[in-house]
Design a protein around this motif. Structure first.
Motif, PDB file in Angstrom:
ATOM      1  N   TYR A  35      41.023  42.631  35.199  1.00  0.00           N
ATOM      2  CA  TYR A  35      41.608  43.317  36.342  1.00  0.00           C
ATOM      3  C   TYR A  35      41.630  42.329  37.496  1.00  0.00           C
ATOM      4  CZ  TYR A  35      41.059  47.964  34.182  1.00  0.00           C
ATOM      5  OH  TYR A  35      41.153  49.069  33.369  1.00  0.00           O
ATOM      6  N   ARG A  36      42.470  42.601  38.485  1.00  0.00           N
ATOM      7  CA  ARG A  36      42.432  41.753  39.663  1.00  0.00           C
ATOM      8  C   ARG A  36      42.540  42.614  40.914  1.00  0.00           C
ATOM      9  NH1 ARG A  36      48.324  38.767  40.548  1.00  0.00           N
ATOM     10  NH2 ARG A  36      49.338  40.595  41.460  1.00  0.00           N
ATOM     11  N   GLN A  37      42.103  42.060  42.019  1.00  0.00           N
ATOM     12  CA  GLN A  37      42.170  42.756  43.298  1.00  0.00           C
ATOM     13  C   GLN A  37      42.565  41.750  44.374  1.00  0.00           C
ATOM     14  OE1 GLN A  37      38.474  44.523  44.736  1.00  0.00           O
ATOM     15  NE2 GLN A  37      39.613  46.209  45.632  1.00  0.00           N
ATOM     16  N   ILE A  38      43.778  41.881  44.849  1.00  0.00           N
ATOM     17  CA  ILE A  38      44.208  41.086  45.998  1.00  0.00           C
ATOM     18  C   ILE A  38      43.471  41.618  47.221  1.00  0.00           C
ATOM     19  CG2 ILE A  38      46.176  40.494  47.450  1.00  0.00           C
ATOM     20  CD1 ILE A  38      47.902  40.734  44.888  1.00  0.00           C
ATOM     21  N   LEU A  39      43.109  40.733  48.114  1.00  0.00           N
ATOM     22  CA  LEU A  39      42.301  41.098  49.276  1.00  0.00           C
ATOM     23  C   LEU A  39      42.878  42.303  50.011  1.00  0.00           C
ATOM     24  CD1 LEU A  39      39.828  40.247  50.932  1.00  0.00           C
ATOM     25  CD2 LEU A  39      41.358  38.877  52.352  1.00  0.00           C
ATOM     26  N   GLY A  40      42.061  43.336  50.146  1.00  0.00           N
ATOM     27  CA  GLY A  40      42.459  44.523  50.878  1.00  0.00           C
ATOM     28  C   GLY A  40      43.307  45.508  50.085  1.00  0.00           C
ATOM     29  N   GLU A  85      50.653  33.882  45.423  1.00  0.00           N
ATOM     30  CA  GLU A  85      50.354  35.304  45.254  1.00  0.00           C
ATOM     31  C   GLU A  85      49.351  35.605  44.147  1.00  0.00           C
ATOM     32  OE1 GLU A  85      53.350  33.829  45.292  1.00  0.00           O
ATOM     33  OE2 GLU A  85      54.707  34.713  43.791  1.00  0.00           O
ATOM     34  N   ASP A  86      48.923  34.576  43.427  1.00  0.00           N
ATOM     35  CA  ASP A  86      47.863  34.765  42.446  1.00  0.00           C
ATOM     36  C   ASP A  86      46.482  34.768  43.097  1.00  0.00           C
ATOM     37  OD1 ASP A  86      49.646  32.684  40.079  1.00  0.00           O
ATOM     38  OD2 ASP A  86      49.643  34.879  40.273  1.00  0.00           O
ATOM     39  N   SER A  87      46.420  34.445  44.359  1.00  0.00           N
ATOM     40  CA  SER A  87      45.135  34.477  45.070  1.00  0.00           C
ATOM     41  C   SER A  87      44.589  35.899  45.048  1.00  0.00           C
ATOM     42  CB  SER A  87      45.313  34.024  46.514  1.00  0.00           C
ATOM     43  OG  SER A  87      45.673  32.669  46.567  1.00  0.00           O
ATOM     44  N   ALA A  88      43.414  36.047  44.492  1.00  0.00           N
ATOM     45  CA  ALA A  88      42.833  37.378  44.308  1.00  0.00           C
ATOM     46  C   ALA A  88      41.433  37.234  43.742  1.00  0.00           C
ATOM     47  CB  ALA A  88      43.686  38.214  43.354  1.00  0.00           C
ATOM     48  N   MET A  89      40.757  38.360  43.664  1.00  0.00           N
ATOM     49  CA  MET A  89      39.504  38.440  42.925  1.00  0.00           C
ATOM     50  C   MET A  89      39.857  38.914  41.526  1.00  0.00           C
ATOM     51  SD  MET A  89      36.288  37.910  43.529  1.00  0.00           S
ATOM     52  CE  MET A  89      34.986  38.634  44.472  1.00  0.00           C
ATOM     53  N   TYR A  90      39.393  38.200  40.519  1.00  0.00           N
ATOM     54  CA  TYR A  90      39.668  38.560  39.141  1.00  0.00           C
ATOM     55  C   TYR A  90      38.377  39.083  38.501  1.00  0.00           C
ATOM     56  CZ  TYR A  90      44.224  36.415  39.568  1.00  0.00           C
ATOM     57  OH  TYR A  90      45.508  36.125  39.959  1.00  0.00           O
ATOM     58  N   PHE A  91      38.473  40.294  37.962  1.00  0.00           N
ATOM     59  CA  PHE A  91      37.309  40.928  37.352  1.00  0.00           C
ATOM     60  C   PHE A  91      37.494  41.018  35.845  1.00  0.00           C
ATOM     61  CE2 PHE A  91      35.210  42.055  41.159  1.00  0.00           C
ATOM     62  CZ  PHE A  91      36.152  42.526  42.066  1.00  0.00           C
ATOM     63  N   CYS A  92      36.492  40.586  35.141  1.00  0.00           N
ATOM     64  CA  CYS A  92      36.424  40.778  33.694  1.00  0.00           C
ATOM     65  C   CYS A  92      35.607  42.034  33.430  1.00  0.00           C
ATOM     66  CB  CYS A  92      35.759  39.559  33.057  1.00  0.00           C
ATOM     67  SG  CYS A  92      35.429  39.702  31.293  1.00  0.00           S
ATOM     68  N   ALA A  93      35.946  42.750  32.389  1.00  0.00           N
ATOM     69  CA  ALA A  93      35.181  43.939  32.015  1.00  0.00           C
ATOM     70  C   ALA A  93      35.128  44.038  30.501  1.00  0.00           C
ATOM     71  CB  ALA A  93      35.811  45.200  32.604  1.00  0.00           C
TER      72      ALA A  93
ATOM     73  N   GLN B  38      32.612  50.575  44.232  1.00  0.00           N
ATOM     74  CA  GLN B  38      32.707  49.145  44.450  1.00  0.00           C
ATOM     75  C   GLN B  38      32.001  48.827  45.749  1.00  0.00           C
ATOM     76  OE1 GLN B  38      36.702  47.521  44.857  1.00  0.00           O
ATOM     77  NE2 GLN B  38      36.060  45.561  44.011  1.00  0.00           N
ATOM     78  N   ILE B  39      30.902  48.131  45.609  1.00  0.00           N
ATOM     79  CA  ILE B  39      30.107  47.746  46.771  1.00  0.00           C
ATOM     80  C   ILE B  39      30.636  46.422  47.286  1.00  0.00           C
ATOM     81  CG2 ILE B  39      27.803  47.069  47.553  1.00  0.00           C
ATOM     82  CD1 ILE B  39      26.689  48.958  45.385  1.00  0.00           C
ATOM     83  N   HIS B  40      31.065  46.418  48.512  1.00  0.00           N
ATOM     84  CA  HIS B  40      31.691  45.252  49.139  1.00  0.00           C
ATOM     85  C   HIS B  40      32.775  44.735  48.213  1.00  0.00           C
ATOM     86  CE1 HIS B  40      31.745  41.334  51.444  1.00  0.00           C
ATOM     87  NE2 HIS B  40      31.892  42.278  52.340  1.00  0.00           N
ATOM     88  N   SER B  41      32.784  43.508  47.818  1.00  0.00           N
ATOM     89  CA  SER B  41      33.832  42.975  46.942  1.00  0.00           C
ATOM     90  C   SER B  41      33.312  42.719  45.539  1.00  0.00           C
ATOM     91  CB  SER B  41      34.382  41.671  47.528  1.00  0.00           C
ATOM     92  OG  SER B  41      35.017  41.918  48.748  1.00  0.00           O
ATOM     93  N   GLN B  42      32.237  43.404  45.181  1.00  0.00           N
ATOM     94  CA  GLN B  42      31.679  43.224  43.843  1.00  0.00           C
ATOM     95  C   GLN B  42      32.554  43.932  42.808  1.00  0.00           C
ATOM     96  OE1 GLN B  42      27.565  44.452  43.745  1.00  0.00           O
ATOM     97  NE2 GLN B  42      27.118  43.469  45.707  1.00  0.00           N
ATOM     98  N   GLY B  43      32.251  43.737  41.540  1.00  0.00           N
ATOM     99  CA  GLY B  43      32.981  44.416  40.504  1.00  0.00           C
ATOM    100  C   GLY B  43      32.715  45.910  40.530  1.00  0.00           C
TER     101      GLY B  43
END
Lengths: 114, 110
Positions: A35-40, A85-93, B38-43
């Motif tokens: 998953y990813r999350q762009i800032l905000g 636009e790929d700048s983001a937080m990327y989450f693995c699950a 989601q706490i702050h910017s954590q997973g």
């Protein structure tokens, strides 16, 4: 408690460069996700992976993205030619069973494309 | 798009119960209600899920209305560490990806 680990925690790259984000899912889990999350913005699904193949992917997951499980423990996300636009937080699950919505997420890898 | 509606923000006093509502009026019979935070910017962190019965675990309780069109997540004794964005997600699980909305930003005040 078992956890999903991700590396690097933060990567800065130049536009057009290839990036590989790494994840070590929980050891007895069989289903893996990015998953990813762009800032905000919202957390967005990218791809799910099971039995060495992609189960589902979103519109975001275009030809620039690929996933791989190169060995018995790692799960990687590759972006071939990064864009701003790929700048983001990327989450693995990962999850133990496909029939559950109980996913275990890692702490994320922050990608900054300059 | 997310199938749920949540208030954008809520406040709660430390030590008091936090009750987070969620509307999911179009939920179908085989869909579960999941809660993540989601706490702050954590997973995102899984909290609890349910189908139609009320559920309780060590983190929270989930109350689902009889018609299943809404639910409430209850944190019985909120602490400062419970300050987070809470997401209510409706999913069949398995074949469906998790669709995150904007969630509710819960602020626990001292």
């Amino acid at each position: 408690e078992p956890e999903v680990t991700q590396t690097p925690s933060h990567q800065v790259t130049q536009m057009g460069q290839e990036v590989i984000l790494r994840c070590v899912p929980i050891s007895n889990h069989l289903y893996f996700y990015w998953y990813r999350q762009i800032l905000g913005q919202k957390v967005e699904f990218l791809v799910s992976f099971y039995n060495n193949e992609i189960s589902e992917k979103s519109e975001i997951f275009d030809d620039q993205f690929s996933v791989e499980r190169p060995d018995g423990s790692n799960f990687t996300l590759k972006i071939r030619s990064t864009k701003l636009e790929d700048s983001a937080m990327y989450f693995c699950a990962s999850s133990e069973w496909y029939s559950t919505g109980e996913l275990f997420f890692g702490e994320g890898s922050r990608l900054t494309v300059l | 798009d997310a199938k749920t509606t949540q208030p954008p923000s809520m406040d709660c006093a430390e030590g008091r119960a936090a009750n987070l509502p969620c509307n999911h009026s179009t939920i179908s019979g085989n869909e579960y209600v999941y809660w993540y935070r989601q706490i702050h910017s954590q997973g995102p962190q899984y909290i609890i899920h349910g189908l139609k019965n009320n559920e309780t675990n060590e983190m929270a309780s989930l109350i689902i209305t009889e018609d299943r069109k809404s639910s409430t997540l209850i944190l019985p004794h909120a602490t400062l560490r419970d300050t987070a964005v809470y997401y209510c997600i409706v999913t069949q699980g398995g074949s469906e990806k998790l669709v995150f909305g904007k969630g509710t930003k819960l602020t626990v005040n001292p």
